[in-house]
Structures are given as C-alpha cells and as structure tokens.
Design a protein around this motif. Structure first.
Motif, PDB file in Angstrom:
ATOM      1  N   MET A 191     -85.629  88.168  57.780  1.00 36.33           N
ATOM      2  CA  MET A 191     -85.620  88.644  59.173  1.00 36.33           C
ATOM      3  C   MET A 191     -84.188  88.989  59.604  1.00 36.33           C
ATOM      4  SD  MET A 191     -86.412  86.378  62.537  1.00 36.33           S
ATOM      5  CE  MET A 191     -88.172  86.250  62.541  1.00 36.33           C
ATOM      6  N   ASN A 192     -83.274  88.157  59.169  1.00 37.13           N
ATOM      7  CA  ASN A 192     -81.874  88.393  59.520  1.00 37.13           C
ATOM      8  C   ASN A 192     -81.370  89.683  58.881  1.00 37.13           C
ATOM      9  OD1 ASN A 192     -78.878  88.162  59.131  1.00 37.13           O
ATOM     10  ND2 ASN A 192     -79.234  86.429  60.491  1.00 37.13           N
ATOM     11  N   ARG A 193     -81.672  89.835  57.589  1.00 34.39           N
ATOM     12  CA  ARG A 193     -81.230  91.020  56.843  1.00 34.39           C
ATOM     13  C   ARG A 193     -81.827  92.288  57.426  1.00 34.39           C
ATOM     14  NH1 ARG A 193     -82.531  88.508  52.321  1.00 34.39           N
ATOM     15  NH2 ARG A 193     -84.474  89.673  52.072  1.00 34.39           N
ATOM     16  N   GLU A 194     -83.133  92.231  57.666  1.00 29.79           N
ATOM     17  CA  GLU A 194     -83.835  93.457  58.074  1.00 29.79           C
ATOM     18  C   GLU A 194     -83.601  93.814  59.539  1.00 29.79           C
ATOM     19  OE1 GLU A 194     -87.380  94.728  56.699  1.00 29.79           O
ATOM     20  OE2 GLU A 194     -87.133  93.866  54.697  1.00 29.79           O
ATOM     21  N   VAL A 195     -83.434  92.804  60.388  1.00 32.61           N
ATOM     22  CA  VAL A 195     -83.346  93.097  61.819  1.00 32.61           C
ATOM     23  C   VAL A 195     -82.055  92.570  62.446  1.00 32.61           C
ATOM     24  CG1 VAL A 195     -84.506  92.951  64.055  1.00 32.61           C
ATOM     25  CG2 VAL A 195     -85.875  92.853  61.952  1.00 32.61           C
ATOM     26  N   LEU A 196     -81.912  91.249  62.479  1.00 31.92           N
ATOM     27  CA  LEU A 196     -80.891  90.639  63.335  1.00 31.92           C
ATOM     28  C   LEU A 196     -79.473  91.075  62.998  1.00 31.92           C
ATOM     29  CD1 LEU A 196     -82.502  87.089  63.498  1.00 31.92           C
ATOM     30  CD2 LEU A 196     -82.479  88.841  65.294  1.00 31.92           C
ATOM     31  N   SER A 197     -79.197  91.225  61.700  1.00 28.27           N
ATOM     32  CA  SER A 197     -77.821  91.553  61.308  1.00 28.27           C
ATOM     33  C   SER A 197     -77.402  92.937  61.804  1.00 28.27           C
ATOM     34  CB  SER A 197     -77.685  91.481  59.788  1.00 28.27           C
ATOM     35  OG  SER A 197     -78.575  92.391  59.197  1.00 28.27           O
ATOM     36  N   HIS A 198     -78.358  93.717  62.294  1.00 32.93           N
ATOM     37  CA  HIS A 198     -78.013  95.063  62.779  1.00 32.93           C
ATOM     38  C   HIS A 198     -77.705  95.090  64.279  1.00 32.93           C
ATOM     39  CE1 HIS A 198     -79.169  96.645  58.872  1.00 32.93           C
ATOM     40  NE2 HIS A 198     -80.192  95.815  58.938  1.00 32.93           N
ATOM     41  N   TYR A 199     -77.766  93.934  64.921  1.00 32.21           N
ATOM     42  CA  TYR A 199     -77.547  93.883  66.377  1.00 32.21           C
ATOM     43  C   TYR A 199     -76.612  92.725  66.701  1.00 32.21           C
ATOM     44  CZ  TYR A 199     -81.910  96.627  66.460  1.00 32.21           C
ATOM     45  OH  TYR A 199     -82.876  97.565  66.258  1.00 32.21           O
ATOM     46  N   ASP A 200     -75.835  92.854  67.791  1.00 31.60           N
ATOM     47  CA  ASP A 200     -74.975  91.755  68.233  1.00 31.60           C
ATOM     48  C   ASP A 200     -75.753  90.942  69.267  1.00 31.60           C
ATOM     49  OD1 ASP A 200     -72.957  90.058  68.848  1.00 31.60           O
ATOM     50  OD2 ASP A 200     -71.779  91.515  69.986  1.00 31.60           O
ATOM     51  N   VAL A 201     -76.615  90.070  68.791  1.00 28.93           N
ATOM     52  CA  VAL A 201     -77.512  89.358  69.700  1.00 28.93           C
ATOM     53  C   VAL A 201     -77.470  87.861  69.448  1.00 28.93           C
ATOM     54  CG1 VAL A 201     -79.086  91.291  70.027  1.00 28.93           C
ATOM     55  CG2 VAL A 201     -79.461  89.712  68.111  1.00 28.93           C
ATOM     56  N   MET A 202     -78.180  87.152  70.297  1.00 28.65           N
ATOM     57  CA  MET A 202     -78.244  85.691  70.203  1.00 28.65           C
ATOM     58  C   MET A 202     -79.659  85.287  69.789  1.00 28.65           C
ATOM     59  SD  MET A 202     -77.846  83.063  73.413  1.00 28.65           S
ATOM     60  CE  MET A 202     -78.850  81.572  73.425  1.00 28.65           C
TER      61      MET A 202
ATOM     62  N   VAL B 111     -82.704  94.205  75.019  1.00 30.47           N
ATOM     63  CA  VAL B 111     -82.646  92.756  75.201  1.00 30.47           C
ATOM     64  C   VAL B 111     -81.571  92.203  74.266  1.00 30.47           C
ATOM     65  CG1 VAL B 111     -85.128  92.752  75.752  1.00 30.47           C
ATOM     66  CG2 VAL B 111     -84.364  91.908  73.535  1.00 30.47           C
ATOM     67  N   ASP B 112     -81.044  91.039  74.633  1.00 31.58           N
ATOM     68  CA  ASP B 112     -79.866  90.503  73.931  1.00 31.58           C
ATOM     69  C   ASP B 112     -80.206  89.416  72.930  1.00 31.58           C
ATOM     70  OD1 ASP B 112     -77.746  91.973  75.457  1.00 31.58           O
ATOM     71  OD2 ASP B 112     -78.785  90.997  77.100  1.00 31.58           O
ATOM     72  N   GLY B 113     -81.475  89.277  72.611  1.00 31.24           N
ATOM     73  CA  GLY B 113     -81.829  88.312  71.586  1.00 31.24           C
ATOM     74  C   GLY B 113     -83.164  87.656  71.873  1.00 31.24           C
TER      75      GLY B 113
ATOM     76  N   MET C 162     -69.966  90.473  63.767  1.00 31.28           N
ATOM     77  CA  MET C 162     -70.710  89.991  64.939  1.00 31.28           C
ATOM     78  C   MET C 162     -69.871  88.970  65.707  1.00 31.28           C
ATOM     79  SD  MET C 162     -73.770  91.328  65.007  1.00 31.28           S
ATOM     80  CE  MET C 162     -74.147  92.691  63.909  1.00 31.28           C
ATOM     81  N   SER C 163     -69.887  89.038  67.010  1.00 26.74           N
ATOM     82  CA  SER C 163     -69.132  88.066  67.790  1.00 26.74           C
ATOM     83  C   SER C 163     -70.041  86.876  68.082  1.00 26.74           C
ATOM     84  CB  SER C 163     -68.686  88.698  69.096  1.00 26.74           C
ATOM     85  OG  SER C 163     -69.814  89.100  69.828  1.00 26.74           O
ATOM     86  N   ASP C 164     -69.421  85.735  68.406  1.00 25.44           N
ATOM     87  CA  ASP C 164     -70.297  84.621  68.767  1.00 25.44           C
ATOM     88  C   ASP C 164     -70.137  84.267  70.243  1.00 25.44           C
ATOM     89  OD1 ASP C 164     -67.850  83.809  68.007  1.00 25.44           O
ATOM     90  OD2 ASP C 164     -68.512  82.445  66.433  1.00 25.44           O
ATOM     91  N   TRP C 165     -70.387  85.270  71.075  1.00 21.34           N
ATOM     92  CA  TRP C 165     -70.319  85.119  72.533  1.00 21.34           C
ATOM     93  C   TRP C 165     -71.249  84.017  73.026  1.00 21.34           C
ATOM     94  CZ3 TRP C 165     -75.148  86.127  74.625  1.00 21.34           C
ATOM     95  CH2 TRP C 165     -76.002  86.938  73.868  1.00 21.34           C
ATOM     96  N   TRP C 166     -72.319  83.780  72.287  1.00 23.35           N
ATOM     97  CA  TRP C 166     -73.316  82.796  72.710  1.00 23.35           C
ATOM     98  C   TRP C 166     -72.786  81.367  72.635  1.00 23.35           C
ATOM     99  CZ3 TRP C 166     -73.558  80.496  68.022  1.00 23.35           C
ATOM    100  CH2 TRP C 166     -73.295  81.324  66.912  1.00 23.35           C
ATOM    101  N   LYS C 167     -71.641  81.167  71.950  1.00 26.63           N
ATOM    102  CA  LYS C 167     -71.088  79.808  71.890  1.00 26.63           C
ATOM    103  C   LYS C 167     -70.508  79.385  73.227  1.00 26.63           C
ATOM    104  CE  LYS C 167     -70.011  79.205  67.051  1.00 26.63           C
ATOM    105  NZ  LYS C 167     -68.994  79.125  66.019  1.00 26.63           N
ATOM    106  N   LYS C 168     -69.962  80.328  73.946  1.00 27.29           N
ATOM    107  CA  LYS C 168     -69.342  79.994  75.237  1.00 27.29           C
ATOM    108  C   LYS C 168     -70.300  80.260  76.403  1.00 27.29           C
ATOM    109  CE  LYS C 168     -64.632  79.856  76.598  1.00 27.29           C
ATOM    110  NZ  LYS C 168     -64.387  78.466  76.346  1.00 27.29           N
ATOM    111  N   SER C 169     -71.519  80.633  76.081  1.00 29.24           N
ATOM    112  CA  SER C 169     -72.468  80.982  77.137  1.00 29.24           C
ATOM    113  C   SER C 169     -73.242  79.766  77.625  1.00 29.24           C
ATOM    114  CB  SER C 169     -73.488  81.990  76.596  1.00 29.24           C
ATOM    115  OG  SER C 169     -72.845  83.196  76.282  1.00 29.24           O
ATOM    116  N   VAL C 170     -73.788  79.908  78.817  1.00 23.99           N
ATOM    117  CA  VAL C 170     -74.734  78.916  79.334  1.00 23.99           C
ATOM    118  C   VAL C 170     -76.020  79.677  79.645  1.00 23.99           C
ATOM    119  CG1 VAL C 170     -75.244  77.326  81.225  1.00 23.99           C
ATOM    120  CG2 VAL C 170     -72.942  77.412  80.253  1.00 23.99           C
TER     121      VAL C 170
END
Ligand code: NOJ
Length: 555
Positions: free
Chosen positions: A239-250, A192-194, A1-9
């Motif tokens: 929640m992370n295991r079942e859902v979030l870890s399967h998507y590149d989201v914030m 949606v992105d997160g 997973m990338s952490d694009w959300w770190k540089k986002s506003v």
C-alpha cells in the motif's frame, strides 16, 4: 517526505455529533465548516473526520456502502470540496477515515459476492462452508454472537469480525487490494491529507482460520487468527509503495492488540508502512477478567505509569505513536481517570490528564469536547443507547452472563461508546447549540454549564489550558524530540517524568490525588522556569487535588 505530522495536533470530529446546520438532528459537513475557526483557535492543525461515506449506519458509518459518495445526512460532495478549500485556507489538514477491513453488506461488491459461488466478486469476501450445523470456526464477533453468517443463496457462511452487516474483505485477493488503492488515490487526489485506518492490523487472516481460545462468553477469540496476521507487513508495504509514497500525507493505523515492538515495525522511522500507530494498551488496563471492557474497576496508576512509560521508551528513535485519552470508542477520560463529581475537580483533573499526555512524545489527538472537559453521560435507560456495541453489551451481560439489570446497566453505562457520542456542547441554548431540531441521541444534561461559549474566553478554562498545551508543543522541540525518563516510579499519587534534549530538561509533575497532600515527593523536582500549572494559587508544602506543573530548565 516531510514529517509535519510529528509536530501536529489532531482534532477528531465525530461528524454525527459535532454541529448540525440544517436542523435534522444529525451533525453535517456544513456544520463542520462553520466551526473551523473554533478548531483553529484551539491550535490543532489536523482534523480527523470519522467516516462520512455512504452507509446504512449499522455501526454509524463504519459500514460503508459506497467509498466514493458522501452520506446524504452529512451533506454533498460539493460541501466536502468546500471543506477541502476552507480547511487549508486556515492551515488545517483533513484526514479521512479509511475503513477497509470490511465493507457494508449493502456494498455492491458484497451484493454480488453473495449471489453465487462463481460470481466474479465471490473472492472479495471470506466465504467458508460450515462444519455440519456449526459455523466454520468458533470465532466471536466483536458486536456479539458468532463471527459467521450463513447465506441462503449458497448455504455458505461469510466472516464478519464486527457486525453481521460488516463482512470482512478478503485481502488475499489482489483485486481487493487494487480497489482499496483506487479509493485511496481518489481521495488523495481530491486533496485530503491522509487517512486514519480502521482496525488496519486485522486485514491479514491466518490461513485455515483456526479456532481461537475459548472466552468467558463461550466463543473463541478471533484475535490470534486476525490480528497482526502473517501478511500484514507485506500488505502495508505494498500500500505504501503503490499509493502512500507518492503523496506527502499522514497515516495512522488503528491497531488493537499491537505491542510497542510491533509498533516500531508498523510505524518505523524508515517509513515504509504507516506514520504512526493508534494503540490500545493504556485503554485496557482497567479491563475486567470476565466482562472485559464492561468493567467497574478503576485504572491502576502504577499500571498506567508503567505502560505509558514503556511506550515512550520503546518507540523513541524507532517508531511513532499517537497520544490519546478519548475517541469515539472510549468513555470520557475525565470521568474515567479524573473526577467529574464537582466542577473544580473536573476542571483540575481534565487539565492534569491533558498535561500528562501532551508533554509526551507522539502526535496528540483531542476528541471533540475533550478540550471542554466533557463528561460521561447519566443514561437512565437502555432505550437511550444508540450504539450497536452498547446494545449488544447489555444483551450479552444480561442474557449470556445472567447479570441483573442494575449491574449490567451500570457496567455498560460506565464504558459505553455513547458516552463520547452525545452532541458537542457549544453553548447553553436548547440542545447546546448543536441542533435546532431533535438530536439523534440525547444531550448530556450538563451542557447548561459545560459548554464552549463559557470557556473560550475564560483564561482558567479547560479550553484555554488545552490551547496553552498545544502552543507549548509548537514552541518547544524538546516535547516532540526529547527522550524520556520516568520519575517516582513507585509513587502512589504522582505520574512524573522528564524529557531531555540538547542540555534542556522538561519536568512534568502530575498528581492523581483527589485530596490535598504534602508535596515532599515532587518538591525536589520543582525547579527551572515554570511553563504551566493548573492551580490558580501556588501552594507551598502541599499539592492541590490533581495539581500538575511543567518546568523547563537548562543545564
Ligand atoms: C474501530 C472503530 O473505531 C469503531 O468505531 C468501529 O465500530 C470498528 N472499528 C468497526 O469498524
């Protein structure tokens, strides 16, 4: 997973108040679509939408009756799909609000649940027998009165930490958790992105629901029994295991009552729960011992400096934080910690506060209108309030605390969430170009001078300055990655700090002075290349009201 959300506003849109396309006085999705270019011009790259799901609006959409439907006043699913095409076409991500500590009492699950003790949905919520004629425990509800409501159908009470129309879900029940994951997958699969997750650290309650310590309003605090409860990390990891870890989201967890140490767990660099927390400590430094958020006190500069610096240091390399001054639950920062008494002071202090925050480590959030330096609202009567929290606050202050109208009204006016919820000020046409109809809440009368049209092309405006701030974040990794050193820790006027990375130093000097003062304290730090300053005339020997400067130097 990338952490694009770190540089986002992130740009936060309160849909009800952003832009109304059809003249019914309520903002809507088509209005938002029409303003995507504005958000893009500012430079933000993520849009967080406050809840847009079907809701009876007891708490403006934080009481959801159907997680799979759009609130008709906001538009249709087809319009949301259009937004999900138009936003990415401009490089903008969309975050949805996920309110799953509670639902509306008009949600079909609750309608079933209340029917009988053996209804299959009974365990979706938290039901208890009363203690004689009293509720099951002494908890207060955030919007006033007991956190328990008795139902005639069975004689039992259900828990509602927020309003009576927001029953808490029972996360101990695995079926509830699976339903939540289903909702999440539905929206993520749609594109949606997160999610921004509403009071997500309230979902695990302490077994036995013990009474809380007594508060000045005579009820018990629900905090120790609800906040950061015993199974919270287990639930979020699932929640992370079942859902979030399967998507590149914030993901961002709204977490009242979270400490920096806890934040490092919720939003750890290992990333097995959420990406970042949205915490409240810096928003509570002005709280009143007796009246809590209904305070008339200013935020002390030394407490603010200590608090924000602690968060910067404690999370560096371990966790990730959100950076914000405003949202739909807070009064406007320029009126709260800056100075809105003249246009010059308002502009200078809005820019100074923006600098202080945006040069820190974390993901910044800009709440609609903040980029214009929008202010608190001069409400003149209680009838002008729309928010359940303001109305309850006024009632509690006058009835329970016995305050006279003038004092209660002044307290609520200063901190009411309605200050942030009046419509976005687009231009100086009637109702600020927000609606062709009657707005659902009054306009801030200062829209004739404070509005986007006047600022977008003005290089000295708050808008242009925020655009520069956001641009710097994109340009310099030191802002995202550098470590933090606090300067001038005992200063009465300055909040100053340095960031360091790979031999580079970024120095941020922010004056909280309302009058011109000597610059001796900060002068030694004014070296390197000046990246930013909010004062048009650079003055030698003195520091203008709310002056701020940012320097970059290389060893
Ligand atoms: C936090 C939200 O930000 C606020 O607006 C809402 O009233 C409560 N949670 C209840 O959902």
């Amino acid at each position: 997973m990338s952490d694009w959300w770190k540089k986002s506003v992130v740009y936060q849109v309160y849909p009800r108040s952003f832009c109304d396309s059809n003249g019914d006085g309520v903002g809507d999705l088509r209005g938002i679509i029409g303003k995507l270019d504005y958000i893009k011009t500012l430079g933000a790259d993520v849009i967080w939408l406050n809840p847009i799901y079907a809701s009876p609006n007891d708490d403006n959409g934080s009481d959801i009756s159907d997680y799979y439907a759009i609130m008709p006043a906001f538009g249709t699913m087809a319009e949301l799909d259009e937004l999900l095409r138009e936003a990415p076409a401009r490089g903008l991500h969309i975050l949805m609000d996920l309110v799953v500590n509670h639902t509306s009492d008009e949600h079909p699950w609750f309608k079933e649940s209340r029917k009988s003790k053996d209804n299959p949905y009974r365990d979706f919520y938290i039901w208890r027998e009363g203690k004689g004629t009293l509720p099951p425990n002494n908890w207060w509800s955030y919007f006033g009165g007991s956190a328990w409501q008795k139902c005639d159908e069975t004689g039992e009470y259900y828990l509602h930490v927020f309003s009576r129309k927001q029953p808490d879900l029972n996360w101990e029940n695995p079926a509830v958790r699976q339903e939540v994951y289903r909702i999440m997958r539905f929206w993520l699969d749609k594109g949606v992105d997160g999610f921004r997750m509403d009071v997500i650290n309230y979902i695990s309650k302490v077994p036995g629901l013990p009474d809380g310590p007594l508060m000045p309003n005579g009820l018990g605090d629900f905090g120790p029994g609800c906040i950061n409860g015993p199974r919270i990390h287990e639930f979020l990891q699932e929640m992370n295991r079942e859902v979030l870890s399967h998507y590149d989201v914030m993901t961002v967890g709204e977490m009242p009552g979270v400490s920096p140490e806890q934040a490092c767990r919720y939003a750890s660099v290992e990333g097995n729960e959420l990406n970042m927390v949205f915490q409240f400590q810096h928003m509570e430094l002005d709280f009143d011992e007796r009246y809590s958020k209904w305070t008339l006190l200013p935020t002390p500069l030394d407490a603010l400096r200590r608090n924000l610096s602690t968060w910067q240091t404690a999370l560096h390399g371990k966790g990730w934080n959100s950076l914000y001054w405003n949202n739909h639950d807070q009064p406007r920062i320029v009126s709260r910690m800056g100075d809105d008494s003249t246009d010059a002071l308002r502009t200078a202090s809005a820019k100074m506060l923006g600098t202080l925050l945006h040069m820190m480590q974390g993901t910044p959030y800009v709440y609609e209108g903040e980029e214009l330096g929008m202010t608190n609202v001069p409400f003149t009567s209680v009838e002008q309030y729309r928010d359940i929290d303001a109305l309850n606050g006024y009632r509690e202050l006058t009835i329970i605390h016995g305050l006279p109208h003038e004092e209660a009204f002044a307290r609520v006016n200063g901190h009411s969430r309605d200050n942030a919820r009046t419509p976005m000020q687009w231009d100086d046409s009637p109702n600020a170009g927000f609606t062709a109809g009657e707005p659902w809440i009054m306009m801030n009368p200062n829209y004739t001078t404070i509005h986007a049209a006047a600022q977008i092309n003005d290089p000295d405006s708050v808008f242009s300055y925020y655009r520069q701030l956001i641009g710097l974040r994109k340009q310099y990794d030191i802002i995202t990655e550098g470590d933090y050193e606090q300067l001038l820790e005992n200063s009465k006027h300055f909040f100053a700090y340095r960031r360091h990375r790979n031999g580079q130093t970024l120095t941020v000097l922010c004056g909280f002075n309302r009058e011109t003062i000597a610059d001796d304290e900060v002068a030694p730090y004014c070296t390197g290349t000046q990246l930013l300053c909010n004062c048009s005339e650079s003055s030698s020997g003195c520091w203008q009201p709310f002056e701020t400067r940012v320097y970059l130097s290389q060893e």
